[in-house]
Design an enzyme around this catalytic site. Structure first.
Site, PDB file in Angstrom:
ATOM      1  N   CYS A  15       0.838  -1.187   0.000  1.00 17.01           N
ATOM      2  CA  CYS A  15       0.000   0.000   0.000  1.00 17.01           C
ATOM      3  C   CYS A  15       0.880   1.246   0.000  1.00 17.01           C
ATOM      4  O   CYS A  15       2.074   1.178   0.272  1.00 17.01           O
ATOM      5  CB  CYS A  15      -0.879   0.018   1.232  1.00 17.01           C
ATOM      6  SG  CYS A  15       0.079  -0.079   2.738  1.00 17.01           S
ATOM      7  N   CYS A  18       2.826   1.807   3.056  1.00 16.79           N
ATOM      8  CA  CYS A  18       4.054   1.029   3.222  1.00 16.79           C
ATOM      9  C   CYS A  18       5.227   1.780   2.613  1.00 16.79           C
ATOM     10  O   CYS A  18       6.323   1.807   3.169  1.00 16.79           O
ATOM     11  CB  CYS A  18       3.941  -0.315   2.531  1.00 16.79           C
ATOM     12  SG  CYS A  18       2.460  -1.221   2.945  1.00 16.79           S
ATOM     13  N   ASP A 396       2.196  23.998 -30.855  1.00 16.03           N
ATOM     14  CA  ASP A 396       3.309  24.424 -31.678  1.00 16.03           C
ATOM     15  C   ASP A 396       3.029  23.985 -33.115  1.00 16.03           C
ATOM     16  O   ASP A 396       2.275  23.046 -33.339  1.00 16.03           O
ATOM     17  CB  ASP A 396       4.565  23.754 -31.128  1.00 16.03           C
ATOM     18  CG  ASP A 396       5.710  23.827 -32.099  1.00 16.03           C
ATOM     19  OD1 ASP A 396       6.139  24.942 -32.402  1.00 16.03           O
ATOM     20  OD2 ASP A 396       6.169  22.770 -32.562  1.00 16.03           O
ATOM     21  N   ASP A 592       6.996  19.819 -30.086  1.00 20.49           N
ATOM     22  CA  ASP A 592       7.807  18.743 -30.644  1.00 20.49           C
ATOM     23  C   ASP A 592       8.890  18.273 -29.673  1.00 20.49           C
ATOM     24  O   ASP A 592       9.633  17.370 -29.954  1.00 20.49           O
ATOM     25  CB  ASP A 592       8.420  19.155 -31.977  1.00 20.49           C
ATOM     26  CG  ASP A 592       9.337  20.348 -31.817  1.00 20.49           C
ATOM     27  OD1 ASP A 592       9.802  20.609 -30.702  1.00 20.49           O
ATOM     28  OD2 ASP A 592       9.589  21.032 -32.822  1.00 20.49           O
ATOM     29  N   ASP A 596      10.779  23.131 -28.315  1.00 14.51           N
ATOM     30  CA  ASP A 596       9.766  23.644 -27.403  1.00 14.51           C
ATOM     31  C   ASP A 596       9.945  23.187 -25.968  1.00 14.51           C
ATOM     32  O   ASP A 596       9.085  23.436 -25.131  1.00 14.51           O
ATOM     33  CB  ASP A 596       8.375  23.200 -27.876  1.00 14.51           C
ATOM     34  CG  ASP A 596       8.112  23.652 -29.289  1.00 14.51           C
ATOM     35  OD1 ASP A 596       8.435  24.807 -29.585  1.00 14.51           O
ATOM     36  OD2 ASP A 596       7.619  22.852 -30.086  1.00 14.51           O
TER      37      ASP A 596
HETATM   38  P1  ADP Z   1       7.586  26.573 -34.779  1.00 13.47           P
HETATM   39  O1  ADP Z   1       7.357  27.497 -33.660  1.00 13.47           O
HETATM   40  O2  ADP Z   1       6.518  26.694 -35.830  1.00 13.47           O
HETATM   41  O3  ADP Z   1       7.803  25.158 -34.372  1.00 13.47           O
HETATM   42  P2  ADP Z   1      10.403  27.212 -34.905  1.00 13.47           P
HETATM   43  O4  ADP Z   1      10.360  28.018 -33.654  1.00 13.47           O
HETATM   44  O5  ADP Z   1      11.077  25.913 -34.837  1.00 13.47           O
HETATM   45  O6  ADP Z   1       8.946  27.042 -35.510  1.00 13.47           O
HETATM   46  O7  ADP Z   1      11.081  28.068 -36.065  1.00 13.47           O
HETATM   47  C1  ADP Z   1      10.551  29.343 -36.411  1.00 13.47           C
HETATM   48  C2  ADP Z   1      11.197  29.935 -37.623  1.00 13.47           C
HETATM   49  O8  ADP Z   1      12.567  30.143 -37.376  1.00 13.47           O
HETATM   50  C3  ADP Z   1      11.132  29.084 -38.859  1.00 13.47           C
HETATM   51  O9  ADP Z   1       9.936  29.297 -39.549  1.00 13.47           O
HETATM   52  C4  ADP Z   1      12.333  29.574 -39.631  1.00 13.47           C
HETATM   53  O10 ADP Z   1      12.027  30.753 -40.318  1.00 13.47           O
HETATM   54  C5  ADP Z   1      13.318  29.916 -38.564  1.00 13.47           C
HETATM   55  N1  ADP Z   1      14.292  28.826 -38.301  1.00 13.47           N
HETATM   56  C6  ADP Z   1      14.463  28.155 -37.142  1.00 13.47           C
HETATM   57  N2  ADP Z   1      15.461  27.259 -37.236  1.00 13.47           N
HETATM   58  C7  ADP Z   1      15.917  27.337 -38.510  1.00 13.47           C
HETATM   59  C8  ADP Z   1      16.942  26.651 -39.255  1.00 13.47           C
HETATM   60  N3  ADP Z   1      17.692  25.676 -38.731  1.00 13.47           N
HETATM   61  N4  ADP Z   1      17.113  26.998 -40.525  1.00 13.47           N
HETATM   62  C9  ADP Z   1      16.364  27.968 -41.082  1.00 13.47           C
HETATM   63  N5  ADP Z   1      15.408  28.631 -40.443  1.00 13.47           N
HETATM   64  C10 ADP Z   1      15.166  28.348 -39.181  1.00 13.47           C
HETATM   65 MG    MG Z   2       8.575  23.460 -33.501  1.00 11.84          MG
END
Ligand code: ADP
Ligand code: MG
Length: 697
Positions: A15, A18, A396, A592, A596
């Site tokens: 339980c 415990c 996201d 993801d 995030d």
């Molecule tokens: P979301 O919030 O939709 O998941 P992200 O925060 O991952 O998107 O990315 C937001 C924006 O930043 C993308 O739309 C892009 O314009 C830019 N970005 C982020 N990482 C990269 C990368 N490695 N190469 C090119 N652009 C990027």
């Molecule tokens: Mg993202």
């Protein structure tokens, strides 16, 4: 002082109480900093100074508390565990006995049988019966009392003593009988709930077929190291996480994802331990072994989910602490006012059970175990509770709502010649070489298709939500959104592409605009239905949060009928979560798990998509979806609500039942014998109610 974490098996815990005893016993040792005890996996995690504490000391402490540390040298007998069948028949039989005795008690009391019995059977025989039957319980109570602890059986023992004191031998015997039956039922239910978790463990592979220079050898999992090559034949289980080097196979990944549909795997594919090849053979390069595999982590997290207790359980625990004094006061009052020893005895007897405090962890354990089997990893009762109350869902975009496999659709150099196109792509792909962002993969894969050789980037930096920057071939290449590359100039075709839902990346070389790249990502097909389901479950506010541009976000949000905010950096997402929380909302964030992670952690419940194979996502989230299926989000919500309904009805029912029982007993309406029978009902009711959750549909 360096601290170590010891993992110690503990047996004999039935339980939640415990676990607290074991926890206190170990925590009292010098050199121990933190202890977590887990009922489901029957173990303790002890964070301690290895110079001061060792296994032997801990074993002694555990033994002194009345539990046992099994001998480590004898390997756990998994097969035995599974065979010890807690089948339905046992449960049915137990129910029949229980209700038969209950029936006899009620009829017996009605016929005045117990008074006759008390007269016929001399008291030493009664005493022997009561002591013999209740011995294990009394022993625990005495032991706990000596340590100034109150356990749930303390109250029952007081009830038995009260019954003996007023010469109600039959009542004492009945209380003891139901006490033991209740214990058995509790043990049985815990064991069934535990089995949901153990079934998972039993799927863990034990051996692997190691391929060394073309020679195959069967070895124990513990002997396999990362980079070892493993071969898997048709029908065999994949023993490690790894990457396919050659072969093709149809895999059943249900152990990880809960999804029975087989998937195809060929060279380059990632494969997971505990999944198996239905047909076809594979050679796999090992990346993770044992507890480092996705499967290993899932097991560990499910086992440890108990550490994240729900608030409702804390309240229940507190309530049990006050319960004894409250009951004692009612008994005292009854005696003072009525001067009736029988009513006083009945008050003490009827209040015996307070099992709702124990039923909450069983309900949680059952739900979490059942959810894990379907690819839904919930890290604790705390999150089940929060999810059931959630009213805001933040989503996201990239990699969460969309498949996260964007394709490059347009290559648009400032000077539009074929040469310039390839050069733009080559420079951008080289800068993106080490980025894990899905857009980076889109750029790289377009470069691969064109057969371009990438240059090695230096001083690579990735800014979440913005883009990447690196030194390629002597000049600084930046790829990202307009804000990031610091361009005032808006590409002429931007509006048109973005209105089509495409993401436009700017590429600069030493701050000169080279051109743009457009990528489009597909919406996951099941998203609209999942959003609909969430809305009908009463989530009032659904909002899309994205780092992408305004127009792309608007196009998608409109399609789904949700609100949106665009151009967000990861820290803006955290701020939005906090903003809702400050307004008193319970926030769920679906992301993801990689970009995030901070926002997921800030939310009341962070749900990570695509967690299979991603350590970061599994760590960051409170709930991890091991299968990329949005329908699991409303599923999780339903499971959480159902679990909380069970938990709350358990608590409400017990409190109501005991209140009525106490009143009837105090006014002398409920005689002690019937009180003894009545107190057993809520226990069984609660256990049955909770065990429904083990079988989630
Ligand atoms: P979301 O919030 O939709 O998941 P992200 O925060 O991952 O998107 O990315 C937001 C924006 O930043 C993308 O739309 C892009 O314009 C830019 N970005 C982020 N990482 C990269 C990368 N490695 N190469 C090119 N652009 C990027
Ligand atoms: Mg993202």
């Amino acid at each position: 002082m360096t601290l170590h974490t010891l993992e110690i098996p503990v047996s004999g815990m039935d339980c939640a109480e415990c676990t607290l005893h074991v926890q206190h016993a170990i925590a009292a040792l010098p050199g121990v900093q933190h202890v977590d005890v887990f009922l489901a996996s029957e173990k303790a995690l002890v964070r301690c100074d290895p110079h001061q504490v060792d296994l032997k000391l801990i074993s002694h402490a555990v033994a002194a508390a009345g539990y046992r540390v099994p001998d480590q040298s004898t390997a756990p007998d998994r097969a035995g565990d599974l065979h010890r069948s807690y089948s339905r028949q046992v449960f049915t039989l137990f129910g029949i006995v229980f209700f038969a005795v209950l029936f006899i008690v009620v009829i017996g009391e009605w016929l005045g049988l117990f008074e006759q019995l008390t007269d016929i059977i001399p008291w030493p025989i009664w005493l022997t019966i009561v002591l013999a039957a209740g011995w294990p319980v009394f022993r625990n109570v005495v032991r706990a009392t000596l340590k100034k602890q109150v356990i749930s059986h303390t109250l029952m023992t007081i009830g038995v003593l009260a019954a003996i004191a007023v010469g109600q031998w039959a009542t004492a015997a009945i209380v003891v009988f139901f006490m033991r039956v209740g214990d058995y039922a509790e043990h049985f239910t815990t064991e069934r709930a535990r089995r949901a978790v153990k079934d998972l463990t039993a799927l863990a592979p034990q051996t692997a077929r190691l391929d060394q220079d073309g020679v195959e050898r069967e070895v124990l999992i513990a002997q396999v190291r990362p980079d070892d090559v493993i071969s898997v034949r048709p029908g065999e289980k994949i023993p490690v996480d790894g990457e396919v080097i050659d072969g093709r196979a149809t895999l059943n990944q249900a152990a990880i994802t809960g999804e029975a549909m087989p998937v195809e795997a060929g060279p380059g594919a990632k494969v997971y331990a505990a999944t198996f090849a239905q047909s076809g053979s594979l050679r796999i390069k090992t990346t993770h072994v044992g507890s480092d595999t996705t499967f290993g982590r899932v097991i560990k997290l499910v086992e440890e989910a108990e550490a994240q207790r729900a608030d409702v359980q804390r309240v229940a625990d507190k309530f049990s602490a006050y319960y004894l004094p409250v009951v004692a006061s009612i008994a005292a009052l009854t005696f003072l006012i009525s001067r009736n020893p029988l009513s006083t005895c009945a008050v003490l007897v009827v209040a015996c059970s307070c099992s709702f405090a124990l039923a909450t962890p069983i309900a949680m354990l059952a739900s979490i175990g059942a959810a894990a089997k379907r690819g839904l990893l919930i890290k604790g009762g705390k999150y089940v509770e929060a999810l059931a109350q959630a009213d805001v869902l933040l989503i996201d975009k990239t990699g969460t709502l969309t498949l996260g496999q964007p394709q490059l659709t347009d290559i648009l150099p400032q000077a539009d010649t074929p040469d310039q196109k390839l050069e733009l792509l080559r420079l951008a792909a080289s800068a993106e070489k080490y980025s894990e962002h899905p857009l980076a993969e889109a750029v790289r894969s377009a470069a691969r298709t064109q057969g371009l050789t990438l240059l090695e980037p230096h001083d690579f930096e990735a800014l979440p939500g913005l883009g990447v920057r690196a030194r390629v071939n002597g000049s600084v290449i930046a790829v990202g959104n307009q804000r990031f590359v610091g361009q005032d100039e808006i590409l002429p075709y931007a509006a048109e592409l973005e209105a089509q839902g495409k993401t436009l990346l700017y590429v600069t070389q030493d701050d000169h605009l080279l051109g743009g790249l457009a990528a489009s990502d597909t919406l996951r097909p099941e998203v609209p239905a999942a959003i609909q389901a969430l809305r009908s479950l009463g989530i009032q506010r659904l909002e899309l949060l994205t780092g992408d541009n305004e127009r792309t976000a608007a196009a998608l949000a409109q399609q789904l009928g949700v609100q949106y905010r665009a151009n967000l950096l990861p820290e803006n997402k955290i701020a939005i979560v906090k903003e809702y929380q400050a307004q008193g909302h319970i926030v769920v964030m679906v992301g993801d798990g990689v970009n995030d992670a901070p926002a997921l952690a800030q939310a009341n419940v962070g749900i990570a998509m695509g967690a299979a194979g991603s350590d970061v996502a599994i760590e960051a989230a409170h709930i991890a979806l091991l299968r990329d299926d949005w329908m699991l989000v409303p599923d999780a919500l339903r499971i959480a609500r159902r679990t909380m309904r069970v938990v709350k009805s358990n608590i409400g029912f017990t409190i109501g039942y005991n209140a009525i029982g106490l009143t009837l007993a105090a006014f002398g309406i409920l005689p002690p014998v019937l009180a003894a029978a009545a107190q057993s009902l809520p226990d069984v009711g609660i256990l049955l109610n909770s065990s429904r959750l083990i079988r989630q549909k």
